[in-house]
Design an enzyme around this catalytic site. Structure first.
Site, PDB file in Angstrom:
ATOM      1  N   LEU A 520       0.958  -1.307   0.058  1.00 27.95           N
ATOM      2  CA  LEU A 520      -0.389   0.092  -0.046  1.00 27.95           C
ATOM      3  C   LEU A 520       0.868   1.311   0.195  1.00 27.95           C
ATOM      4  O   LEU A 520       0.220   1.813  -0.581  1.00 27.95           O
ATOM      5  CB  LEU A 520      -0.830  -0.088   1.328  1.00 27.95           C
ATOM      6  CG  LEU A 520      -2.091  -1.217   1.505  1.00 27.95           C
ATOM      7  CD1 LEU A 520      -2.686  -1.688   2.201  1.00 27.95           C
ATOM      8  CD2 LEU A 520      -3.266  -1.054   0.034  1.00 27.95           C
ATOM      9  N   GLY A 524      10.095   5.842   5.846  1.00 30.23           N
ATOM     10  CA  GLY A 524      10.839   6.007   6.406  1.00 30.23           C
ATOM     11  C   GLY A 524      11.040   5.123   7.820  1.00 30.23           C
ATOM     12  O   GLY A 524      12.337   4.634   7.605  1.00 30.23           O
ATOM     13  N   VAL A 528       3.713  -0.895   4.263  1.00 30.37           N
ATOM     14  CA  VAL A 528       2.789  -1.354   4.184  1.00 30.37           C
ATOM     15  C   VAL A 528       1.871  -2.188   3.482  1.00 30.37           C
ATOM     16  O   VAL A 528       1.696  -1.769   2.138  1.00 30.37           O
ATOM     17  CB  VAL A 528       1.886   0.150   4.637  1.00 30.37           C
ATOM     18  CG1 VAL A 528       0.412  -0.317   4.957  1.00 30.37           C
ATOM     19  CG2 VAL A 528       2.318   1.379   5.831  1.00 30.37           C
ATOM     20  N   LYS A 542       2.333  -2.935   8.521  1.00 29.10           N
ATOM     21  CA  LYS A 542       3.313  -2.268   8.730  1.00 29.10           C
ATOM     22  C   LYS A 542       4.601  -3.043   9.491  1.00 29.10           C
ATOM     23  O   LYS A 542       4.213  -3.686  10.051  1.00 29.10           O
ATOM     24  CB  LYS A 542       3.299  -0.999   9.558  1.00 29.10           C
ATOM     25  CG  LYS A 542       4.172  -0.233   9.072  1.00 29.10           C
ATOM     26  CD  LYS A 542       3.621   1.226   9.893  1.00 29.10           C
ATOM     27  CE  LYS A 542       4.713   2.658   9.634  1.00 29.10           C
ATOM     28  NZ  LYS A 542       4.462   3.522   8.108  1.00 29.10           N
ATOM     29  N   ASP A 638       5.935  13.761  11.702  1.00 29.89           N
ATOM     30  CA  ASP A 638       5.493  12.691  10.519  1.00 29.89           C
ATOM     31  C   ASP A 638       4.442  13.265   9.421  1.00 29.89           C
ATOM     32  O   ASP A 638       3.748  12.622   8.927  1.00 29.89           O
ATOM     33  CB  ASP A 638       6.460  12.049   9.774  1.00 29.89           C
ATOM     34  CG  ASP A 638       7.079  11.273   8.018  1.00 29.89           C
ATOM     35  OD1 ASP A 638       6.285  10.024   8.160  1.00 29.89           O
ATOM     36  OD2 ASP A 638       6.741  12.176   8.168  1.00 29.89           O
TER      37      ASP A 638
END
Ligand SMILES: *[C@@H]1O[C@H](CO)[C@@H](O)[C@H](O)[C@H]1NC(C)=O
Ligand SMILES: *[C@@H]1O[C@H](CO)[C@@H](O)[C@H](O)[C@H]1NC(C)=O
Ligand SMILES: *[C@@H]1O[C@H](CO)[C@@H](O)[C@H](O)[C@H]1NC(C)=O
Ligand SMILES: *[C@@H]1O[C@H](CO)[C@@H](O)[C@H](O)[C@H]1NC(C)=O
Ligand SMILES: *[C@@H]1O[C@H](CO)[C@@H](O)[C@H](O)[C@H]1NC(C)=O
Ligand SMILES: *[C@@H]1O[C@H](CO)[C@@H](O)[C@H](O)[C@H]1NC(C)=O
Ligand SMILES: *[C@@H]1O[C@H](CO)[C@@H](O)[C@H](O)[C@H]1NC(C)=O
Ligand SMILES: *[C@@H]1O[C@H](CO)[C@@H](O)[C@H](O)[C@H]1NC(C)=O
Ligand SMILES: *[C@@H]1O[C@H](CO)[C@@H](O)[C@H](O)[C@H]1NC(C)=O
Ligand SMILES: *[C@@H]1O[C@H](CO)[C@@H](O)[C@H](O)[C@H]1NC(C)=O
Length: 814
Positions: A520, A524, A528, A542, A638
């Protein structure tokens, strides 16, 4: 919100160093340095030299005084050199001894009450026309007053624990000097400690770390290849060179061999230090920073440092503090331990009971088993024993034997003090070198232990959180789950934690994601993949890629602490997998993908203004929840359109929060090397100031601009070329101030926009991307503004953005 501006001015003024009247960098004959506050300052202002005191003896009204050099440009007192590390001057607390040039030309420290010399440069010279100077490099020199190239003595020849640019680490065969760094005694005293950094005395072209006065090398740089040290990861030297423009070299000539480094085009302070802990740490202090920023550390694992925890202590890289005493032992010197010097280790509570008479030995001692330890750096004796029982008896029969192990059919005994016991992560999947150590204890200590153990088990049985469950309880759950498992192409959960967090088996996730075939996305932190649970619920799995230092127990604790964080605008964590070195997180699947897809891909459905505003508001609410409502404040770090996922009804959900916890110590390293998302990184990331929730506010502001324009702010991955002559955020700021919002909007909206909302959105965005974090609103305030509960002013132009506009040749890393 006028207060946004005032706080910034106050904060800046705090960090302007007090103006120094009449400072000098020279001591000539007849001048002296003695009172507190008296100092020499190098011409460039970077270094200062003078007396400083450490500790008090209140019963005598005296202090330990040292003559030394410190970083003058840095507000936190940091020593760079000490003249008398092992012989402090004992002087009244209120006045230091005196530094001056003596009749013979040497630089000396005088006892003011007796006028006797208590320290001297001891240089050999025939005349007394000398002066002392503190150079811009931080080198304090004594030279001939009438010949500036004639240096008689210099502090760079007598380093303590700090390696300044331009210093030489190595030897000079004419003077006979071997310059090396020796760590300090503890976090207070600069006295000689136990670790040493030097050029390899065997002549190999490498730098080594050794235990002082021993030949035990516990780290080496690898052989110099003409450019750099091979053992250092590129990443480390890359960060180092990026930050400082550093250039290292190993120089060999007719009479000397040394390692040195230079700093090119870098004004900030650099602090290369051999720490009390035996690690080399390199810090920089960027302008405007509030503390030293660690850019480099070797060896990376604390437990690689030889005997850092001392005898009979256990070192664990995944725990803080790293050193602990086992049952039956106590900290030898709690005072030293407090001051970061743990090398004294642990002492037995009760002496061993062992008596040898002639050829027979009698002992009542018992053995404590310590599973999953590594003893790589300790000296073992291989004994002849065919079974573990015989091996134990061989140890008992020798009064010097303190421990044994029996693994792989080999019996090992240890005699005397046992150092370098290291706790490691033991699991069947990881190919670890752990073994079980049996540590000899007096029978009395052993009994105390049995009682403790029972209490411990009761505590575990009544504990409620996932974190409180020991490894034992977890493997039980996994075994129960294993029996329930079905082998359809879907995942069956193996264990249910208290927060509803499921522990998955790796093989089940592999099956459920069809061998991780449907990717997907990636970033970093890891990739996923899409998968399905056995009730055909879609999930996103993930796989974390930078977690090498995250212990299993800690990871599980983080999972449970992140798992309880639930909010409509946060992606829900369903479960995890932790087997061997593998760390995976399982999240709810978002059918509408990421905001990035919708904003930047041509074939995607165009989001209406209403949806965009709801997304902006939802993300703000999710972040406000993370920052303000959770028990521990969580900074996302992030925020970008890729990390904002959309449910089937376009409810935005923030993904990837809590990564700092899952990745532990490696997190900031990943962030700083994650140049792909630099367009969302607040200036604090680069300047090295402590990171606060305001970095998320900054990134959120950048995302808002992209929601409004439907375009990337920078040219990171779109194909816009030279026609992109102005950086979009700068353009927005100009238009907001100029009052023309329409020209900023995504043309795909065809003008179908609520202008009032658009104006608010642009203003909020512009406030969020202010250079100074104190000017930015909190996420709670953003929510209130967007809900119409708070008014908002015209924002000022963010200055930094203006200067970086145009320089957008970033590269992506993952
Ligand atoms: C030394 O004593 C003075 C006054 O008694 C006190 O202010 C200072 O904090 C003490 N310093 C240390 C390092 O204990
Ligand atoms: C202070 O000095 C006295 C006498 O030299 C000594 O006995 C005592 O241990 C010292 N105290 C400290 C805290 O160094
Ligand atoms: C230490 O200094 C204080 C104040 O300066 C003084 O009252 C006291 O008598 C001194 N003590 C000794 C032992 O000199
Ligand atoms: C100076 O000498 C006096 C008297 O011998 C002594 O008490 C004091 O500690 C000395 N000071 C230093 C700095 O050595
Ligand atoms: C240098 O030495 C001479 C004699 O040896 C002496 O007279 C003079 O005072 C000294 N100069 C200084 C600055 O100490
Ligand atoms: C300094 O240099 C001069 C001339 O080069 C020389 O005569 C003198 O002896 C030197 N002084 C010292 C202290 O070496
Ligand atoms: C100055 O010192 C340097 C280095 O010691 C020496 O080579 C040079 O000859 C000296 N110059 C004079 C004028 O004495
Ligand atoms: C190292 O050796 C020197 C001299 O051989 C000795 O004076 C010093 O105390 C030793 N240091 C340690 C930490 O053993
Ligand atoms: C310096 O001396 C050491 C031993 O003292 C020797 O191994 C080395 O080769 C010498 N280096 C040079 C450049 O002469
Ligand atoms: C254990 O024994 C096997 C076979 O004897 C050997 O291959 C292996 O290297 C040994 N492992 C250790 C840690 O000694």
């Amino acid at each position: 919100m006028p207060y946004l501006h005032i706080s910034m001015v106050l904060l800046l003024s705090l960090h302007i160093p007090a103006a120094n009247s009449a400072t000098t960098d020279t001591i000539s004959a007849g001048q002296a340095l003695s009172t507190i506050g008296d100092k020499l300052v190098s011409k460039n202002g970077k270094y200062a030299l003078g007396f400083f005191k450490v500790g008090n003896n209140s019963s005598q009204n005296t202090s330990n005084w040292y003559l030394g050099i410190w970083f003058n440009s840095v507000p936190k007192f940091t020593q760079a050199w000490v003249a008398n590390r092992d012989d402090p001057f004992k002087s009244p607390t209120t006045s230091a001894p005196e530094l001056k040039i003596s009749h013979d030309g040497n630089l000396v420290v005088l006892n003011q009450s007796t006028n006797s010399i208590i320290w001297s440069t001891q240089a050999k010279m025939t005349r007394n026309n000398t002066i002392a100077l503190l150079l811009d490099s931080g080198n304090f020199i004594l030279r001939n007053a009438s010949n500036s190239s004639h240096t008689l003595w210099q502090s760079f020849d007598h380093p303590t624990d700090t390696f300044l640019p331009g210093m030489k680490l190595g030897w000079d065969n004419i003077t006979g000097l071997n310059r090396r760094l020796v760590s300090r005694k503890n976090s207070i005293s600069p006295a000689t400690g136990v670790y040493c950094e030097e050029l390899d005395p065997s002549g190999i072209n490498q730098v080594v770390l050794v235990k002082w006065n021993s030949t035990t090398q516990y780290w080496s740089s690898g052989v110099w290849n003409g450019q750099h040290w091979p053992s250092l990861p590129d990443e480390a030297s890359g960060v180092w060179n990026d930050q400082t423009g550093g250039k290292e070299s190993l120089v060999t000539n007719a009479h000397e061999k040394y390692y040195t480094y230079a700093i090119v085009d870098y004004t900030a302070a650099v602090y290369y230090n051999l720490d009390v802990s035996g690690q080399i740490n390199v810090f920089v202090w960027p302008e405007g920073s509030h503390d030293w920023l660690l850019t480099f550390s070797q060896p990376r694992a604390q437990c690689d440092v030889y005997s850092v925890c001392g005898p009979f202590a256990i070192c664990n890289d995944d725990a803080l503090p790293h050193c602990t005493c086992t049952k039956g032992f106590s900290i030898t010197s709690p005072e030293d331990w407090e001051l970061n010097d743990q090398t004294g280790g642990c002492t037995r509570n009760t002496p061993l009971d062992c008596i040898t008479k002639g050829s027979s030995t009698r002992s009542t001692d018992k053995f404590l088993s310590l599973p999953c330890v590594s003893l790589a750096q300790s000296v073992r004796r291989i004994e002849d024993a065919q079974s573990i029982v015989v091996c134990a008896q061989v140890c008992l029969d020798n009064c010097y034997c303190t421990a044994y192990s029996f693994s792989n059919g080999t019996c090992s005994n240890w005699h005397g003090e046992l150092s370098n016991i290291r706790q490691i992560q033991c699991s069947s999947a990881a190919n670890s070198k752990g073994e079980t150590l049996y540590l000899r204890l007096a029978a009395k200590d052993f009994q105390g232990l049995e009682k403790n153990k029972r209490v411990f088990i009761i505590a575990v049985a009544t504990g409620t959180s996932v974190a409180a469950l020991g490894l034992f309880a977890f493997s039980m759950l996994i075994m129960i789950g294993r029996n329930k498992r079905k082998s359809s192409g879907q995942i069956s959960n193996t264990a249910q934690g208290c927060n509803g967090i499921i522990a998955f088996r790796y093989n089940d996730l592999k099956l459920g994601t069809k061998n991780f075939s449907q990717k997907l996305g990636g970033g970093g932190f890891g990739s996923v993949f899409k998968g399905f649970l056995n009730n055909s619920t879609a999930i996103a799995v993930k796989e974390l890629c930078h977690h090498s230092h995250q212990g299993e127990k800690q990871f599980r604790a983080e999972v449970s602490s992140i798992g309880i964080i639930q909010h409509i605008n946060l992606v829900k964590l369903i479960g995890f997998c932790c087997e061997g070195a593998r760390r995976l997180l399982v999240y709810e699947y978002m059918s509408n993908g990421s905001l990035a897809t919708h904003l930047f891909q041509n074939h995607a459905t165009v989001l209406t203004w209403r949806t965009r505003y709801q997304i902006a508001l939802g993300v703000a609410r999710g972040l406000a929840y993370l920052h303000e409502k959770c028990r521990d404040c969580i900074i996302h770090c992030d925020i970008k359109p890729e990390n904002i996922l959309l449910s089937d009804s376009y409810v935005p959900k923030i993904a990837d929060f809590g990564m700092a916890k899952f990745l532990g110590r490696d997190f900031s390293r990943v962030i700083t090397t994650m140049r792909g998302t630099i367009g969302y990184l607040a200036p604090e990331w680069i300047s090295g100031v402590a990171i606060t929730p305001k970095v998320d506010v900054y990134a959120y502001g950048m995302v808002l601009l992209e929601i409004v324009s439907g375009k990337r702010n920078s040219c990171v991955s779109c194909s816009c070329g030279s026609n992109h002559d102005i950086y979009y955020p700068v353009h927005v700021a100009q238009e907001i101030i100029g009052g023309d919002i329409m020209s900023l909007l995504d043309s795909r909206l065809c003008g179908k926009v609520n202008l009032k909302e658009a104006e608010i959105t642009c203003k909020v965005a512009c406030w969020c991307i202010q250079d100074d974090e104190f000017d930015r609103p909190t996420m709670g305030e953003v929510v209130q503004i967007m809900e119409g509960l708070l008014e908002i002013n015209i924002p000022p132009m963010p200055r930094l953005l203006q200067t970086v506009a145009g320089s957008s040749n970033y590269s992506t890393c993952c």
